[in-house]
Enzyme design. Structure first.
Site, mmCIF file in Angstrom:
data_model
loop_
_atom_site.group_PDB
_atom_site.id
_atom_site.type_symbol
_atom_site.label_atom_id
_atom_site.label_comp_id
_atom_site.label_asym_id
_atom_site.label_seq_id
_atom_site.Cartn_x
_atom_site.Cartn_y
_atom_site.Cartn_z
ATOM 1 N N TYR A 1 -10.608 0.959 11.164
ATOM 2 C CA TYR A 1 -11.900 1.320 10.538
ATOM 3 C C TYR A 1 -12.338 0.377 9.432
ATOM 4 O O TYR A 1 -13.422 0.535 8.898
ATOM 5 C CB TYR A 1 -11.848 2.757 10.000
ATOM 6 C CG TYR A 1 -10.649 3.107 9.137
ATOM 7 C CD1 TYR A 1 -10.598 2.760 7.803
ATOM 8 C CD2 TYR A 1 -9.569 3.808 9.675
ATOM 9 C CE1 TYR A 1 -9.501 3.086 7.020
ATOM 10 C CE2 TYR A 1 -8.467 4.137 8.906
ATOM 11 C CZ TYR A 1 -8.439 3.784 7.580
ATOM 12 O OH TYR A 1 -7.352 4.107 6.813
ATOM 13 N N LYS A 2 -11.513 -0.610 9.067
ATOM 14 C CA LYS A 2 -11.900 -1.518 7.985
ATOM 15 C C LYS A 2 -12.713 -2.678 8.575
ATOM 16 O O LYS A 2 -13.800 -2.463 9.079
ATOM 17 C CB LYS A 2 -10.657 -1.973 7.222
ATOM 18 C CG LYS A 2 -10.026 -0.802 6.435
ATOM 19 C CD LYS A 2 -8.714 -1.119 5.781
ATOM 20 C CE LYS A 2 -8.232 0.112 5.008
ATOM 21 N NZ LYS A 2 -6.807 0.048 4.692
ATOM 22 N N PHE B 1 0.853 -1.194 0.000
ATOM 23 C CA PHE B 1 0.000 0.000 0.000
ATOM 24 C C PHE B 1 0.893 1.251 0.000
ATOM 25 O O PHE B 1 1.876 1.302 0.737
ATOM 26 C CB PHE B 1 -0.879 -0.043 1.252
ATOM 27 C CG PHE B 1 -2.030 0.908 1.228
ATOM 28 C CD1 PHE B 1 -3.184 0.605 0.520
ATOM 29 C CD2 PHE B 1 -1.969 2.115 1.917
ATOM 30 C CE1 PHE B 1 -4.259 1.484 0.507
ATOM 31 C CE2 PHE B 1 -3.040 2.991 1.910
ATOM 32 C CZ PHE B 1 -4.187 2.679 1.202
ATOM 33 N N ASP C 1 1.742 -5.347 8.135
ATOM 34 C CA ASP C 1 0.572 -4.478 8.146
ATOM 35 C C ASP C 1 -0.665 -5.357 7.972
ATOM 36 O O ASP C 1 -0.826 -6.033 6.945
ATOM 37 C CB ASP C 1 0.673 -3.443 7.016
ATOM 38 C CG ASP C 1 -0.469 -2.432 7.074
ATOM 39 O OD1 ASP C 1 -1.552 -2.772 7.587
ATOM 40 O OD2 ASP C 1 -0.269 -1.305 6.582
ATOM 41 N N ARG D 1 -13.348 -4.580 -6.289
ATOM 42 C CA ARG D 1 -13.163 -5.366 -5.058
ATOM 43 C C ARG D 1 -14.458 -5.445 -4.261
ATOM 44 O O ARG D 1 -15.167 -4.447 -4.111
ATOM 45 C CB ARG D 1 -12.111 -4.702 -4.147
ATOM 46 C CG ARG D 1 -10.769 -4.448 -4.790
ATOM 47 C CD ARG D 1 -9.802 -3.797 -3.800
ATOM 48 N NE ARG D 1 -10.316 -2.551 -3.233
ATOM 49 C CZ ARG D 1 -9.715 -1.856 -2.272
ATOM 50 N NH1 ARG D 1 -8.569 -2.277 -1.763
ATOM 51 N NH2 ARG D 1 -10.244 -0.736 -1.812
HETATM 52 C C1 LIG Z 1 -6.083 1.167 4.751
HETATM 53 C C2 LIG Z 1 -4.634 0.972 4.823
HETATM 54 C C3 LIG Z 1 -3.810 1.931 5.424
HETATM 55 C C4 LIG Z 1 -4.406 3.201 5.955
HETATM 56 O O1 LIG Z 1 -3.505 4.025 6.606
HETATM 57 P P1 LIG Z 1 -4.066 5.255 7.422
HETATM 58 O O2 LIG Z 1 -2.880 5.840 8.052
HETATM 59 O O3 LIG Z 1 -5.091 4.741 8.376
HETATM 60 O O4 LIG Z 1 -4.723 6.188 6.456
HETATM 61 C C5 LIG Z 1 -2.456 1.655 5.510
HETATM 62 N N1 LIG Z 1 -1.938 0.499 5.009
HETATM 63 C C6 LIG Z 1 -2.710 -0.416 4.421
HETATM 64 C C7 LIG Z 1 -2.103 -1.693 3.905
HETATM 65 C C8 LIG Z 1 -4.071 -0.213 4.292
HETATM 66 O O5 LIG Z 1 -4.832 -1.134 3.705
#
Ligand SMILES: *Cc1c(COP(=O)(O)O)cnc(C)c1O
Length: 399
Positions: free
Chosen positions: A224-225, A128, A199, A373
């Site tokens: 939040y996911k 990401f 992560d 997705r």
């Molecule tokens: C959603 C997500 C993030 C989000 O990072 P934030 O700091 O909460 O905006 C980071 N890494 C991955 C792999 C994600 O899927």
């Protein structure tokens, strides 16, 4: 294989041992199907009243006293302990704080300092973007250290060497939904003398994660996911026992001090994972996330994650059965143990397909260049939803 029908899906719903958890979340508006648990999971039914109480009783009446009387100041550790079983972590190993990006920065600096004589942090080009940016900016500050991106995680074995300080990967690829073999990668990493950092944003709350059994050193993830902590919920971080008393704080803040109320001019880190706290917790965000963690506490996790794997396999089977393979190609792995929380398909016009799905009351996400997705939470998804999704998908593919 026998042709699946909607009645087969209804039978699976009727036999679902964790079906009652669905009632712990606000139902979608009439006729809508939400497949965005990979972006913002559903709202626990307790959240509005508990938020209201936090505002009226907490903010308005208690004010400063809320930090003690309503447990605000202890919330990072308390929520961390409630979350721990969901990710296979032990007590006192996890705190809820900051955002995922900030926690990545903190842990990458910490991990690099555990291996001062090594200069390389390995990640993969598909990770990401914020993970790569945050890791790179951490290494820039440390000087002499750099990020090395693999084209594929499968190349890890040959990339590891005596200069590898950290292996930093996302457990589930946010595009394809591929889940990496955490235990196997941790073994390779450990054998090379490096530190593992994962992560879990796309796996925590979506699939079975066992940080302890897999021998993970460090981890971060999103609230939040799939955890359903609410929009922009605080994130979490985990430090294994191996490094808990050893890894220094990256941002020394008063909430990570061993005795924060001493107001000492010099910093002395708290014992264990708490030293990675920085400032005052985001109390209102914590209240919402705790509503979800209280549901997680009562969930029977084994059957729940089995259902997640099974319901996504059903979706793949239904797409195979009902959709033209030239119009929708399955991108996610077919074996559930190699798959995360979402099912990804490749289509000719991803933004158009997801727009047409939304017009037919299906919420999903598209990612460049060609991916759509469907993020599926085992907490509230139904097998019949998969049938209804595929019916609407077929219409959206025709355009
Ligand atoms: C959603 C997500 C993030 C989000 O990072 P934030 O700091 O909460 O905006 C980071 N890494 C991955 C792999 C994600 O899927």
């Amino acid at each position: 294989m026998k042709r699946l029908t909607r009645a087969d899906c209804a039978r699976l719903d009727a036999g679902d041992p964790v079906a009652s958890l669905r009632s712990r979340f606000e139902p979608p508006a009439d006729g809508w199907l939400y497949f965005d648990a990979n972006s913002v999971g559903a709202m626990p039914v307790t959240a509005p009243a508990r938020m209201e109480r936090a505002l009226r009783h907490g903010w308005s009446e208690l004010r400063r006293r809320g930090y003690q009387q309503d447990g605000w100041i202890e919330s990072p550790a308390r929520l961390g302990d409630k979350l721990a079983p969901v990710i296979g972590a032990g007590a006192n190993s996890t705190v809820v704080c900051d955002s995922t990006s900030v926690n990545i920065f903190k842990l990458i600096v910490g991990a690099a300092r555990l291996r001062p004589d090594r200069n390389v942090v390995i990640s993969d080009a598909g990770n990401f973007p914020t993970d790569l940016y945050a890791a790179e900016s951490a290494l820039d500050l440390l000087g002499g250290k750099h990020l090395r991106l693999l084209e594929s995680v499968d190349d890890l074995g040959s990339a590891l060497d005596a200069d590898t300080a950290v292996v930093f990967l996302s457990h589930v690829d946010f595009r394809t939904g591929r889940r990496h073999d955490m235990a196997a990668i941790n073994r390779l990493t450990r054998a090379a003398g490096a530190v593992s950092c994962w992560d879990l944003s796309h796996s925590a709350g979506a699939v079975k994660v066992d940080l302890e059994a897999s021998g993970t050193d460090l981890a971060v993830g999103c609230g939040y996911k799939y955890l359903c902590g609410g929009p922009g919920a605080p994130a979490f971080l985990y430090v294994s026992e191996r490094y808990r008393q050893q890894m220094p704080s990256t941002i020394a803040g008063w909430q990570g001090h061993g005795d924060r109320m001493a107001f000492s001019t010099s910093y002395a880190p708290a014992a264990g994972v708490r030293r990675h706290l920085v400032g005052t917790p985001s109390v209102l965000g914590m209240v919402a996330l705790e509503c979800a963690l209280d549901v997680w506490q009562q969930a029977d996790l084994g059957p729940l994650f089995e259902k997640g794997d099974r319901i996504r396999s059903l979706l793949i089977d239904l797409i195979d059965q009902e959709c033209d393979p030239a119009a929708a190609r399955i991108v996610s792995p077919r074996e559930s143990e190699s798959r995360g929380g979402h099912v990804a398909i490749a289509v000719a016009d991803a933004p158009g397909t997801s727009k047409r799905l939304e017009e037919s009351r299906v919420v999903c996400t598209s990612r460049k260049p060609d991916i759509v997705r469907f993020g599926i939470s085992p907490l509230y998804a139904r097998y019949t939803d998969m049938w209804d999704l595929v019916e609407r998908l077929n219409k959206a593919l025709i355009g």
